[in-house]
Design a protein around this motif. Structure first.
Motif, PDB file in Angstrom:
ATOM      1  N   ASP A 127       0.814  -1.218   0.000  1.00 39.96           N
ATOM      2  CA  ASP A 127       0.000   0.000   0.000  1.00 39.96           C
ATOM      3  C   ASP A 127       0.852   1.274   0.000  1.00 39.96           C
ATOM      4  N   ASP A 128       2.081   1.149   0.527  1.00 39.27           N
ATOM      5  CA  ASP A 128       2.986   2.299   0.527  1.00 39.27           C
ATOM      6  C   ASP A 128       3.834   2.369  -0.749  1.00 39.27           C
ATOM      7  N   ARG A 129       3.466   1.555  -1.724  1.00 40.39           N
ATOM      8  CA  ARG A 129       4.174   1.478  -3.001  1.00 40.39           C
ATOM      9  C   ARG A 129       5.602   0.947  -2.860  1.00 40.39           C
ATOM     10  N   ARG A 130       5.851   0.241  -1.796  1.00 41.05           N
ATOM     11  CA  ARG A 130       7.161  -0.394  -1.669  1.00 41.05           C
ATOM     12  C   ARG A 130       7.139  -1.721  -2.430  1.00 41.05           C
ATOM     13  N   VAL A 131       8.291  -2.104  -2.970  1.00 43.83           N
ATOM     14  CA  VAL A 131       8.393  -3.392  -3.653  1.00 43.83           C
ATOM     15  C   VAL A 131       8.509  -4.486  -2.593  1.00 43.83           C
ATOM     16  N   VAL A 132       7.718  -5.539  -2.762  1.00 44.05           N
ATOM     17  CA  VAL A 132       7.683  -6.624  -1.780  1.00 44.05           C
ATOM     18  C   VAL A 132       8.030  -7.947  -2.466  1.00 44.05           C
ATOM     19  N   GLY A 133       8.960  -8.662  -1.897  1.00 44.05           N
ATOM     20  CA  GLY A 133       9.295  -9.999  -2.397  1.00 44.05           C
ATOM     21  C   GLY A 133       8.784 -11.040  -1.429  1.00 44.05           C
ATOM     22  N   SER A 134       8.077 -12.043  -1.950  1.00 38.70           N
ATOM     23  CA  SER A 134       7.563 -13.114  -1.098  1.00 38.70           C
ATOM     24  C   SER A 134       8.406 -14.355  -1.300  1.00 38.70           C
ATOM     25  N   LYS A 135       8.637 -15.056  -0.208  1.00 42.89           N
ATOM     26  CA  LYS A 135       9.481 -16.237  -0.270  1.00 42.89           C
ATOM     27  C   LYS A 135       8.836 -17.387   0.474  1.00 42.89           C
ATOM     28  N   ARG A 136       9.184 -18.577   0.065  1.00 43.08           N
ATOM     29  CA  ARG A 136       8.788 -19.766   0.818  1.00 43.08           C
ATOM     30  C   ARG A 136      10.059 -20.288   1.497  1.00 43.08           C
ATOM     31  N   VAL A 137      10.038 -20.350   2.818  1.00 46.42           N
ATOM     32  CA  VAL A 137      11.278 -20.681   3.539  1.00 46.42           C
ATOM     33  C   VAL A 137      11.102 -21.889   4.452  1.00 46.42           C
ATOM     34  N   PHE A 138      12.165 -22.263   5.131  1.00 44.89           N
ATOM     35  CA  PHE A 138      12.191 -23.412   6.036  1.00 44.89           C
ATOM     36  C   PHE A 138      11.587 -24.642   5.353  1.00 44.89           C
ATOM     37  N   ALA A 139      12.219 -25.032   4.250  1.00 52.24           N
ATOM     38  CA  ALA A 139      11.806 -26.208   3.491  1.00 52.24           C
ATOM     39  C   ALA A 139      10.317 -26.161   3.141  1.00 52.24           C
ATOM     40  N   GLY A 140       9.878 -24.987   2.707  1.00 54.07           N
ATOM     41  CA  GLY A 140       8.507 -24.853   2.223  1.00 54.07           C
ATOM     42  C   GLY A 140       7.462 -24.790   3.311  1.00 54.07           C
ATOM     43  N   SER A 141       7.860 -24.612   4.574  1.00 51.29           N
ATOM     44  CA  SER A 141       6.871 -24.669   5.648  1.00 51.29           C
ATOM     45  C   SER A 141       6.351 -23.289   6.072  1.00 51.29           C
ATOM     46  N   TRP A 142       7.030 -22.219   5.692  1.00 52.96           N
ATOM     47  CA  TRP A 142       6.592 -20.863   6.039  1.00 52.96           C
ATOM     48  C   TRP A 142       6.628 -19.974   4.800  1.00 52.96           C
ATOM     49  N   ASP A 143       5.707 -19.020   4.753  1.00 56.45           N
ATOM     50  CA  ASP A 143       5.717 -17.975   3.726  1.00 56.45           C
ATOM     51  C   ASP A 143       6.098 -16.660   4.388  1.00 56.45           C
ATOM     52  N   THR A 144       7.054 -15.963   3.798  1.00 54.60           N
ATOM     53  CA  THR A 144       7.422 -14.658   4.338  1.00 54.60           C
ATOM     54  C   THR A 144       7.333 -13.611   3.230  1.00 54.60           C
ATOM     55  N   ALA A 145       7.170 -12.376   3.641  1.00 56.77           N
ATOM     56  CA  ALA A 145       7.173 -11.269   2.682  1.00 56.77           C
ATOM     57  C   ALA A 145       8.104 -10.189   3.207  1.00 56.77           C
ATOM     58  N   CYS A 146       8.925  -9.652   2.311  1.00 54.67           N
ATOM     59  CA  CYS A 146       9.922  -8.651   2.668  1.00 54.67           C
ATOM     60  C   CYS A 146       9.700  -7.405   1.832  1.00 54.67           C
ATOM     61  N   ALA A 147       9.593  -6.262   2.482  1.00 54.87           N
ATOM     62  CA  ALA A 147       9.463  -5.001   1.747  1.00 54.87           C
ATOM     63  C   ALA A 147      10.840  -4.356   1.613  1.00 54.87           C
ATOM     64  N   VAL A 148      11.121  -3.810   0.445  1.00 58.24           N
ATOM     65  CA  VAL A 148      12.387  -3.118   0.223  1.00 58.24           C
ATOM     66  C   VAL A 148      12.189  -1.656   0.615  1.00 58.24           C
ATOM     67  N   THR A 149      13.067  -1.149   1.482  1.00 57.96           N
ATOM     68  CA  THR A 149      12.870   0.205   2.013  1.00 57.96           C
ATOM     69  C   THR A 149      13.776   1.232   1.326  1.00 57.96           C
TER      70      THR A 149
END
Lengths: 323, 262
Positions: A127-149
């Motif tokens: 919503d803040d127009r930041r670029v966000v990368g989503s990843k699947r981590v811990f052998a596919g058991s968690w989804d995370t999202a990271c915003a670039v600041t």
């Protein structure tokens, strides 16, 4: 729609690999798409880039002192990407994930003071127009999202993140050269050899379907290759099988990390090391003679049986269906 | 030969790993030395043993719980352990971590030169595999990443690396930063004497201020990325298990066809 400029690394430029087409598809959802190459793109490559909406190909003009294979060094690729970002005033750089590209991405981000995301499975904006990368981590058991600041984002994207789709309207790409200064290389490239790709089979990194063999093959990869060829799939192996010398490329968290539509593991027990390299697959199938094999815990479909019987029968059935 | 090996305290991959408030849960019960760092320690110990003199320093950036990783390094034969701990470092991204490691290497250099920094190929929690390269960039030293073979001779380090279907031989003058893969060597098992000695070895704890780090450039404050969400994946639907009674292959093919996967 935004006014962002997205650069996609095109390396090699003699063909547009599936991984690059996926990146171009993602990039179009973020803004205006350009490609960066380190060599002259072929006519066929340009046509394909145009179909995917690439209006500009920025071709690096490397210092003549650089010889031969040195242009493949991550330090050189990084210098070219950083120069291209400055030249195009770009906001995002996308690279297909590979060990070499991760290194180049890290160095480019270091030059640019940019935020870095490795192995994204999706790229979007918040919503803040930041670029966000989503990843699947811990052998596919968690989804995370990271915003670039930071202003610039450098992101490596894993294969099979999206299904490639051409642009609604094709464009005619323009090739624009740009000069790249490469500081004196601190590392000497003594030799470089590239393993030829097996003709007729997709590469393990990019394949939508993968059939992998492990210790349970006893060294005979014939049934694994048979099913792979019936499906048009790539062939992979467990680390054990590679250590035994039965196959050359292993799937695992330190080997090739894959995220295909379908993974079929045959004679693979599913040790954590292996799961870390394939658990992001959309559908997981296993064949193992041991009903207690840990891989069965993460499967969608499994056959308890001898892979030497099951795989050829499945291959024959699929060939029958394909006619 | 004086070598610094960077090590990381990570959740054991055989346990249930997870996030809390967008940060990786690190608990002493399930935390361990990143397994891939054992290859780096082994490579460093072998080089110092071959040189007949020198020192291997294990270096980590972690909360005090991270001493587990340094103890494991002591058990393998490392004689000195340094932990950089500071609340200001929490939430560091790749660049913040590399900056803190680089500052600690520079501080070690104030005592005497560091010929090599050796790292593992990746940490098994993040699997980014970029900190070795960023550490080299921070230090202004050559990076030789993903070495499967490593040799040092006459002030030059030479490696063979295999990655992405490419085999390369690279060389660089010392001092340099090298990362080694999990096929580079077989890490030694600790012997009883070293295990006992490891318990009482002193760990040096340094702060961000000791290293002259500006708190605004590291940790969450300096991070160029921010984890905005972390959620466990929904459990997979139950496995459809078929026991082969002569038609297991047909069942497999039908599963693929039924789900439009062919």
């Amino acid at each position: 729609m935004t006014n962002r400029t997205i650069l996609v690394l095109l390396d090699p430029a003699t063909e547009v690999r599936t991984g690059v087409l996926e990146l171009l598809t993602i990039a179009r959802g973020l803004g205006r798409v350009e490609a960066v190459s380190l060599e002259s793109p072929t006519v066929e490559a340009l046509a394909q880039l145009g179909a995917y909406g690439v209006g500009t190909v920025r071709q690096a003009e490397l210092p003549p002192a650089l010889h031969g294979d040195e242009r493949h060094l991550p330090a050189v690729v990084a210098a070219a990407l950083a120069a291209a970002v400055r030249r195009a005033d770009a906001d995002v750089v996308l690279l297909p994930t590979s060990f070499a590209n991760k290194e180049a991405a890290a160095l480019a981000a270091h030059h640019l003071g940019a935020g870095l995301i490795i192995d994204a499975a999706a790229v979007s904006e918040d919503d803040d127009r930041r670029v966000v990368g989503s990843k699947r981590v811990f052998a596919g058991s968690w989804d995370t999202a990271c915003a670039v600041t930071t202003d610039v984002a450098v992101i490596t994207v894993r294969a099979n993140a999206v299904v490639p789709a051409a642009a609604e309207a094709a464009v005619e790409p323009v090739v624009e050269g740009f000069a790249v200064q490469v500081p004196e290389l601190p590392v000497t490239l003594v030799s470089r050899t590239v393993k030829p790709r097996t003709s007729g089979r997709p590469s393990l990194e990019e394949a939508a379907v993968v059939v992998a063999g492990g210790r349970g093959t006893g060294g005979d990869f014939g049934p694994v290759e048979d099913l792979a060829d019936a499906l048009g799939a790539a062939v992979g192996a467990s680390r054990d099988a590679v250590f035994e010398g039965w196959w050359d490329a292993y799937i695992g968290q330190t080997g090739v990390t894959i995220a295909p539509r379908v993974y079929i593991g045959a004679g693979i027990s599913g040790a954590p090391h292996h799961r870390g390299g394939m658990q992001a697959a959309q559908v997981i199938v296993a064949v193992n003679s041991d009903p207690e094999a840990p891989i069965f815990e993460i499967c969608d479909f499994a056959v308890v049986g001898d892979l030497a019987d099951v795989l050829p029968q499945a291959a024959a059935e699929i060939r029958k269906h394909k006619g | 030969m004086r070598i610094v090996v960077t090590v990381k305290y990570v959740p054991d991959i055989n346990t249930e790993r997870g996030f809390e408030d967008c940060r990786v849960v690190r608990s002493p019960a399930e935390g361990t030395l990143n397994e891939l760092d054992e290859n780096a320690l082994e490579a460093a110990l072998q080089l110092v043993e071959a040189a007949g003199q020198g020192e291997v320093v294990a270096l980590t950036v972690a909360a005090p719980d991270g001493d587990v990783a340094l103890r494991k390094a002591f058990q393998m034969g490392v004689t000195r352990g340094v932990r950089v701990s500071d609340d200001a470092l929490a939430g560091s991204d790749y660049f913040g971590t590399a900056a803190a490691l680089a500052a600690a290497v520079r501080k070690l250099e104030e005592e005497s030169p560091v010929d090599l920094v050796i790292t593992g190929m990746a940490a098994l929690d993040g699997l980014g595999s970029v900190v070795p390269v960023l550490l080299a960039a921070e230090l202004g030293r050559p990076a030789l990443h993903l070495a499967k073979k490593l040799a040092v001779s006459g002030g030059t380090v030479t490696v063979v690396r295999e990655a992405d279907d490419v085999t390369e031989e690279l060389s660089a003058p010392l001092p340099a930063v090298v990362s080694v893969t999990d096929t580079a060597n077989r890490p030694r098992f600790p012997n009883f004497k070293l295990i006992m000695a490891a318990r009482t070895r002193e760990i040096e704890a340094w702060t961000a201020a000791d290293l002259g780090l500006d708190p605004a450039t590291v940790g969450a404050a300096g991070a160029r990325t921010q984890t905005v969400s972390a959620a466990p994946r929904p459990p997979r639907p139950e496995t459809q298990l078929v026991t082969d009674k002569g038609d297991g292959g047909v069942a497999l093919a039908e599963f693929l066809l039924r789900n439009d996967l062919v």
